[in-house]
Design an enzyme around this catalytic site. Sequence first.
Site, PDB file in Angstrom:
ATOM      1  CD  GLN A 100      45.684  38.679  57.852  1.00  0.00           C
ATOM      2  OE1 GLN A 100      46.175  39.754  58.108  1.00  0.00           O
ATOM      3  NE2 GLN A 100      46.422  37.609  57.688  1.00  0.00           N
ATOM      4  NE  ARG A 121      32.126  24.702  53.751  1.00  0.00           N
ATOM      5  CZ  ARG A 121      32.478  24.275  52.534  1.00  0.00           C
ATOM      6  NH1 ARG A 121      31.803  23.307  51.967  1.00  0.00           N
ATOM      7  NH2 ARG A 121      33.499  24.809  51.918  1.00  0.00           N
ATOM      8  CG  PHE A 180      33.995  32.738  48.424  1.00  0.00           C
ATOM      9  CD1 PHE A 180      34.322  31.927  49.506  1.00  0.00           C
ATOM     10  CD2 PHE A 180      32.740  33.318  48.377  1.00  0.00           C
ATOM     11  CE1 PHE A 180      33.406  31.707  50.523  1.00  0.00           C
ATOM     12  CE2 PHE A 180      31.827  33.099  49.389  1.00  0.00           C
ATOM     13  CZ  PHE A 180      32.161  32.294  50.468  1.00  0.00           C
ATOM     14  CD  GLU A 222      50.138  39.286  53.875  1.00  0.00           C
ATOM     15  OE1 GLU A 222      48.993  39.550  54.248  1.00  0.00           O
ATOM     16  OE2 GLU A 222      50.920  40.150  53.418  1.00  0.00           O
ATOM     17  CG  ASP A 251      45.862  38.016  53.810  1.00  0.00           C
ATOM     18  OD1 ASP A 251      45.505  37.912  52.643  1.00  0.00           O
ATOM     19  OD2 ASP A 251      46.291  37.055  54.463  1.00  0.00           O
ATOM     20  N   GLY A 330      62.761  57.621  52.848  1.00  0.00           N
ATOM     21  CA  GLY A 330      62.638  58.999  52.373  1.00  0.00           C
ATOM     22  C   GLY A 330      64.003  59.639  52.153  1.00  0.00           C
ATOM     23  N   GLY A 331      64.017  60.950  52.158  1.00  0.00           N
ATOM     24  CA  GLY A 331      65.249  61.670  51.871  1.00  0.00           C
ATOM     25  C   GLY A 331      66.171  61.853  53.073  1.00  0.00           C
ATOM     26  CD  GLN A 332      65.747  64.520  56.291  1.00  0.00           C
ATOM     27  OE1 GLN A 332      66.935  64.540  56.645  1.00  0.00           O
ATOM     28  NE2 GLN A 332      65.155  65.597  55.832  1.00  0.00           N
TER      29      GLN A 332
HETATM   30  N1  CAO Z   1      28.158  26.805  52.147  1.00  0.00           N
HETATM   31  C1  CAO Z   1      28.562  25.964  51.190  1.00  0.00           C
HETATM   32  N2  CAO Z   1      29.730  26.118  50.537  1.00  0.00           N
HETATM   33  C2  CAO Z   1      30.507  27.147  50.910  1.00  0.00           C
HETATM   34  C3  CAO Z   1      30.145  28.063  51.907  1.00  0.00           C
HETATM   35  C4  CAO Z   1      28.899  27.854  52.536  1.00  0.00           C
HETATM   36  N3  CAO Z   1      28.458  28.679  53.487  1.00  0.00           N
HETATM   37  N4  CAO Z   1      31.126  28.959  52.044  1.00  0.00           N
HETATM   38  C5  CAO Z   1      32.077  28.631  51.161  1.00  0.00           C
HETATM   39  N5  CAO Z   1      31.718  27.540  50.464  1.00  0.00           N
HETATM   40  C6  CAO Z   1      32.437  26.872  49.395  1.00  0.00           C
HETATM   41  C7  CAO Z   1      32.632  27.767  48.191  1.00  0.00           C
HETATM   42  O1  CAO Z   1      31.439  27.835  47.466  1.00  0.00           O
HETATM   43  C8  CAO Z   1      33.738  27.048  47.468  1.00  0.00           C
HETATM   44  O2  CAO Z   1      33.207  25.977  46.751  1.00  0.00           O
HETATM   45  P1  CAO Z   1      33.478  25.710  45.166  1.00  0.00           P
HETATM   46  O3  CAO Z   1      34.959  25.702  44.996  1.00  0.00           O
HETATM   47  O4  CAO Z   1      32.839  24.391  44.946  1.00  0.00           O
HETATM   48  O5  CAO Z   1      32.872  26.799  44.416  1.00  0.00           O
HETATM   49  C9  CAO Z   1      34.539  26.431  48.602  1.00  0.00           C
HETATM   50  O6  CAO Z   1      33.739  26.608  49.794  1.00  0.00           O
HETATM   51  C10 CAO Z   1      35.884  26.984  48.897  1.00  0.00           C
HETATM   52  O7  CAO Z   1      36.017  28.353  48.629  1.00  0.00           O
HETATM   53  P2  CAO Z   1      37.450  28.954  48.264  1.00  0.00           P
HETATM   54  O8  CAO Z   1      37.919  28.334  46.983  1.00  0.00           O
HETATM   55  O9  CAO Z   1      37.367  30.417  48.300  1.00  0.00           O
HETATM   56  O10 CAO Z   1      38.360  28.466  49.494  1.00  0.00           O
HETATM   57  P3  CAO Z   1      39.805  27.791  49.501  1.00  0.00           P
HETATM   58  O11 CAO Z   1      40.049  27.433  50.905  1.00  0.00           O
HETATM   59  O12 CAO Z   1      39.986  26.732  48.492  1.00  0.00           O
HETATM   60  O13 CAO Z   1      40.781  29.003  49.068  1.00  0.00           O
HETATM   61  C11 CAO Z   1      41.709  31.215  49.281  1.00  0.00           C
HETATM   62  C12 CAO Z   1      41.122  29.994  49.990  1.00  0.00           C
HETATM   63  C13 CAO Z   1      41.935  32.297  50.311  1.00  0.00           C
HETATM   64  C14 CAO Z   1      43.041  30.857  48.624  1.00  0.00           C
HETATM   65  C15 CAO Z   1      40.716  31.701  48.208  1.00  0.00           C
HETATM   66  O14 CAO Z   1      39.476  31.905  48.816  1.00  0.00           O
HETATM   67  C16 CAO Z   1      41.145  32.972  47.511  1.00  0.00           C
HETATM   68  O15 CAO Z   1      42.041  32.977  46.666  1.00  0.00           O
HETATM   69  N6  CAO Z   1      40.487  34.097  47.840  1.00  0.00           N
HETATM   70  C17 CAO Z   1      40.723  35.375  47.195  1.00  0.00           C
HETATM   71  C18 CAO Z   1      42.002  35.997  47.650  1.00  0.00           C
HETATM   72  C19 CAO Z   1      42.055  36.184  49.149  1.00  0.00           C
HETATM   73  O16 CAO Z   1      41.213  36.774  49.780  1.00  0.00           O
HETATM   74  N7  CAO Z   1      43.148  35.702  49.700  1.00  0.00           N
HETATM   75  C20 CAO Z   1      43.470  36.021  51.076  1.00  0.00           C
HETATM   76  C21 CAO Z   1      43.187  34.966  51.983  1.00  0.00           C
HETATM   77  S1  CAO Z   1      43.748  35.429  53.554  1.00  0.00           S
HETATM   78  O17 CAO Z   1      45.311  34.925  53.566  1.00  0.00           O
END
Ligand code: CAO
Length: 510
Positions: A100, A121, A180, A222, A251, A330-332
Amino acid sequence: MTKTGKKKIGNKKAVGRNIGTRKAGMKNAAAKNIAARKATQNAAKSRKVVKPSTGTKPAAKNSTAAKAARPRVPPPTTRPFGQAGKALDGVRILDFTHVQSGPTCTQLLAWFGADVIKVERPGVGDITRGQLRDVPNADSLYFTMLNHNKRSITIDSKHPRGKEILDRLVRHCDVLVENFAPGALDRMGLTWKHIHKLNPRMIVASVKGFGPGPYEDCKVYENVAQCAGGSASTTGFRDGPPLVTGAQIGDSGTGIHLALGIVCALYQRNRSGRGQKVLAAMQDGVLNLCRVKLRDQQRLKHGPLSEYSQYGEGVPFGDAVPRAGNDSGGGQPGWILKCKGWESDPDAYIYFITQAPVWESICDLIGRPEWKTDPDYATPRARLPRLRRIFDTIEEWTKTRTKFEVMDICNRVDIPVGPILSMKEIAEEQSLRATGTIVEIDHPTRGKYLSVGNPIKMSDSISDVVRSPLLGEHTSEILGKELGYSEMEIAEIRASGAITAPEKTKAAAA
Ligand code: CAO
């Protein structure tokens, strides 16, 4: 109704609405919208350029010197309103976002005209395509509502040919946006050093859960951000647990912060010629939105927070800002009050603000004219310890009217109130449709659905909402037209597995 016959929502703001008179509301709002557009057009046509004073005698009219001194301001556009191009035309975004926060950011940029190329991906795509699905085998609303106006290319970022395509995209684009988990972009080989070497003008913008510090490596969603950013501890009722809010301040809120950072970095690049890193941490974004609570934290040192209802109730304050229920920030002083039908309708409520300048009107309205002169009620300070009694009395009156009746009556005398609108009511609200804030979109696999359009309106950069892309819908187009791969090369890349799903992923997705 107001004196002018316009319906109003909130103080002074005329917006058509009201379930009972929805059609009239829509007509008013649409007419208003068109009138506002025409007025802006006319204003643009008649806009005069003020010449800067030179301090010397003005050159004779039509002389060469006078012509040269004239500032070069383009004449107003003769194109139809809002069709003079978009604010971010020509800006190319390499969109590595998912879920998000990041997608909110790139969707905003796309609405302003940036060409957003979403890298996904192969075979899987953004995880939200399949999350909270309501229509089988169709992209979810979670995905479609956050990815309008973008193009989708599938690339395996860990495949050697995929890396090669990404390098071309880095050279081709102005901004890379990602959210990521910490370190994931580096693990793909897209380090800042590598990117900067390929394209020194590139801006690399990231959402992370936390900024540098003890939690910088944590994954964050979030509600984690709402808790770590100070929102949850200050939301809810004093005698209940901390609460998260439905507004996605962690988010979407952080995505909006990041979008501003990107636009500023683009602006700075005009002067410096260089790209830079932009970071929006979710904890920081939430805290920024909670800054009034940090204000109150510091005020606590100087005495109790008199606008919090616990002050009037004689409940002592601790050493941290407490949860304030529905107290006005606020103040109201304000509170949420029951309206007619509250027994069966969970949203038959109104937010009522006892704004000091209209106190006398409130007294008249609720049948307490004596409070206008009673020393216990006549001044804001005198009222503070009696807010509970005051709101209970006002509620006796609001319970006799629907929330829309209360709104109409109060707005006639400038009392600020706000009906608690359910999502159903908002979805049906015609004035929001007329302004493009709620839009109906058609999608090839899921059919029609409602979405929220761009909430930021610009007279020269109108945002049309275009449906979200199917997974990899634009892969060939981007490889060929944007990156210059020949048809034969694209066929080779396809055969290499760099842009297609591995067989086992396809089988799992089926
Ligand atoms: N081709 C190949 N690999 C891909 C890819 C692609 N096109 N796109 C993503 N990947 C891989 C990444 O390289 C990663 O691999 P490694 O861990 O081996 O490096 C893997 O997919 C997963 O990426 P991720 O760790 O970001 O995803 P997750 O689902 O485990 O975690 C989240 C999700 C949101 C917790 C994490 O991305 C995060 O903390 N992001 C930053 C904070 C954020 O934006 N949070 C809000 C999310 S919305 O609620």
